[in-house]
Write a protein that holds these residues in place. Structure first.
Motif, PDB file in Angstrom:
ATOM      1  N   LYS A 139       0.795  -1.227   0.000  1.00  0.00           N
ATOM      2  CA  LYS A 139       0.000   0.000   0.000  1.00  0.00           C
ATOM      3  C   LYS A 139       0.832   1.283   0.000  1.00  0.00           C
ATOM      4  N   PRO A 140       1.972   1.350   0.703  1.00  0.00           N
ATOM      5  CA  PRO A 140       2.768   2.581   0.645  1.00  0.00           C
ATOM      6  C   PRO A 140       3.205   2.970  -0.766  1.00  0.00           C
ATOM      7  N   ALA A 141       3.178   2.008  -1.700  1.00  0.00           N
ATOM      8  CA  ALA A 141       3.633   2.290  -3.061  1.00  0.00           C
ATOM      9  C   ALA A 141       2.518   2.801  -3.969  1.00  0.00           C
ATOM     10  N   ILE A 142       1.280   2.744  -3.519  1.00  0.00           N
ATOM     11  CA  ILE A 142       0.158   2.971  -4.432  1.00  0.00           C
ATOM     12  C   ILE A 142       0.134   4.393  -5.003  1.00  0.00           C
ATOM     13  N   ASN A 143       0.453   5.397  -4.186  1.00  0.00           N
ATOM     14  CA  ASN A 143       0.396   6.781  -4.686  1.00  0.00           C
ATOM     15  C   ASN A 143       1.373   7.025  -5.829  1.00  0.00           C
ATOM     16  N   LYS A 144       2.520   6.373  -5.768  1.00  0.00           N
ATOM     17  CA  LYS A 144       3.491   6.502  -6.860  1.00  0.00           C
ATOM     18  C   LYS A 144       3.057   5.655  -8.052  1.00  0.00           C
ATOM     19  N   LEU A 145       2.574   4.452  -7.788  1.00  0.00           N
ATOM     20  CA  LEU A 145       2.227   3.539  -8.874  1.00  0.00           C
ATOM     21  C   LEU A 145       1.125   4.095  -9.777  1.00  0.00           C
ATOM     22  N   VAL A 146       0.110   4.696  -9.173  1.00  0.00           N
ATOM     23  CA  VAL A 146      -1.033   5.141  -9.991  1.00  0.00           C
ATOM     24  C   VAL A 146      -0.621   6.202 -11.010  1.00  0.00           C
ATOM     25  N   LYS A 147       0.440   6.935 -10.728  1.00  0.00           N
ATOM     26  CA  LYS A 147       0.893   7.960 -11.665  1.00  0.00           C
ATOM     27  C   LYS A 147       1.444   7.355 -12.953  1.00  0.00           C
ATOM     28  N   TYR A 148       1.803   6.057 -12.878  1.00  0.00           N
ATOM     29  CA  TYR A 148       2.382   5.392 -14.045  1.00  0.00           C
ATOM     30  C   TYR A 148       1.361   4.539 -14.793  1.00  0.00           C
ATOM     31  N   LEU A 149       0.130   4.488 -14.314  1.00  0.00           N
ATOM     32  CA  LEU A 149      -0.890   3.689 -14.993  1.00  0.00           C
ATOM     33  C   LEU A 149      -1.048   4.128 -16.455  1.00  0.00           C
ATOM     34  N   PRO A 202      -9.175 -12.147 -16.612  1.00  0.00           N
ATOM     35  CA  PRO A 202      -7.907 -11.939 -17.322  1.00  0.00           C
ATOM     36  C   PRO A 202      -6.976 -10.996 -16.579  1.00  0.00           C
ATOM     37  N   LEU A 203      -5.698 -11.328 -16.612  1.00  0.00           N
ATOM     38  CA  LEU A 203      -4.686 -10.474 -15.993  1.00  0.00           C
ATOM     39  C   LEU A 203      -4.592  -9.172 -16.771  1.00  0.00           C
ATOM     40  N   PRO A 204      -4.551  -8.033 -16.091  1.00  0.00           N
ATOM     41  CA  PRO A 204      -4.433  -6.748 -16.806  1.00  0.00           C
ATOM     42  C   PRO A 204      -3.233  -6.728 -17.743  1.00  0.00           C
ATOM     43  N   ARG A 205      -3.383  -6.077 -18.863  1.00  0.00           N
ATOM     44  CA  ARG A 205      -2.299  -5.996 -19.833  1.00  0.00           C
ATOM     45  C   ARG A 205      -1.288  -4.914 -19.470  1.00  0.00           C
ATOM     46  N   ASP A 206      -1.721  -3.901 -18.747  1.00  0.00           N
ATOM     47  CA  ASP A 206      -0.831  -2.821 -18.316  1.00  0.00           C
ATOM     48  C   ASP A 206       0.028  -3.314 -17.149  1.00  0.00           C
ATOM     49  N   ILE A 207       1.346  -3.146 -17.241  1.00  0.00           N
ATOM     50  CA  ILE A 207       2.234  -3.715 -16.235  1.00  0.00           C
ATOM     51  C   ILE A 207       2.045  -3.076 -14.856  1.00  0.00           C
ATOM     52  N   ILE A 208       1.686  -1.799 -14.814  1.00  0.00           N
ATOM     53  CA  ILE A 208       1.440  -1.160 -13.525  1.00  0.00           C
ATOM     54  C   ILE A 208       0.153  -1.702 -12.905  1.00  0.00           C
TER      55      ILE A 208
END
Length: 268
Positions: A87-97, A119-125
């Motif tokens: 969870k601490p990573a989520i704020n940074k991760l969403v910016k790369y979606l 199905p597994l999401p195609r976007d790596i983030i």
């Protein structure tokens, strides 16, 4: 002596547990620096140990390296590290979606997905976010309200996947509202139709049946049918009528869905 297959895997960043453990003695700062090593094995081992430590100070560096990483096993290790940090990573991760790679859905599919898994999401983030689990559904719901188009597109996939496997249903209302809000956006509408397969219940059935009855595009119809096949306990009359659809993909999906529902009704 290493064979060709082993050498090829190592070029793609493959490491063993023993090799990774050699990096345990290094500080977080050293490991973060090694994420940019020219040696992919060093990048893999560094990411692995940072993930094991759940190092929050490494979040930005891991995200940036994931954005640039080219080799398979290093990319996997970085993604898994961010998933372990959680969870601490989520704020940074969403910016790369939606910002990494070109594998995201840009157009509607031209064929059905005929498996009953999600199905597994195609976007790596989005895939990385799914590794964190349902603790971040509130954050993903917020993206549907405040995010940009790319973020919304990929957040829907993550919400659907996490909700499907966690059975956490807190995202239903925001998905329903987003379906209305973005009714003119084909990708969002199609993705939400798929995501609704994670929310069994009468309200979901009504939403999906409405899509089935009113949509002119076969892609929306067959996705609604597939979702109905996953959540219905009885075969709706509308599904029986759809057996006569002019589109072959729709008809195929209808027969698959009806068969699945019937098997649910009469288990072995």
């Amino acid at each position: 002596m290493k064979n060709k297959k082993q050498k090829a895997k190592e070029k793609r960043g493959f490491t063993t547990k023993v090799e990774n453990n050699l990096f345990i003695i290094k500080s977080d700062i050293e490991l973060i620096s090694l994420l940019k090593s020219i040696n992919p094995k060093e990048r893999t081992s560094s990411a692995t140990i940072l993930g094991q430590r759940k190092s929050e100070k490494a979040i930005f560096a891991l995200c940036e390296q994931l954005k640039n990483e080219k080799v398979l096993y290093s990319k996997i290790a970085i993604s898994e590290a961010l998933g372990k940090i959680g969870k601490p990573a989520i704020n940074k991760l969403v910016k790369y979606l939606g910002e990494i790679g070109n594998n995201q859905h840009k157009t509607l599919p031209n064929k059905i997905f005929n498996k009953w898994s999600y199905p597994l999401p195609r976007d790596i983030i989005a895939r990385t976010i799914c590794k964190i689990g349902d603790s971040i559904l509130v954050d993903l719901n917020n993206i549907l309200v405040n995010g940009n188009k790319k973020q919304i597109d990929e957040a829907i996939d993550a919400i659907g996947f996490i909700s499907f496997y966690s059975e956490n249903k807190i995202s239903f209302e925001i998905l329903e509202k987003s379906l209305q809000k973005y009714s003119d956006d084909e990708i969002i509408k199609w993705k939400i139709t798929r995501a609704l397969s994670a929310f069994p219940g009468k309200k979901t059935e009504l939403v999906l049946l409405n899509i089935l009855k009113t949509s002119r595009k076969p892609e929306f119809v067959w996705e609604a049918v597939r979702s109905l096949g996953l959540i219905c306990k009885e075969v709706p009359e509308e599904l029986l009528l759809a057996k006569n659809d002019k589109n072959d993909n729709v008809k195929k999906m209808v027969f698959l869905a009806i068969d699945k529902i019937i098997r649910y009704e009469t288990p072995d």
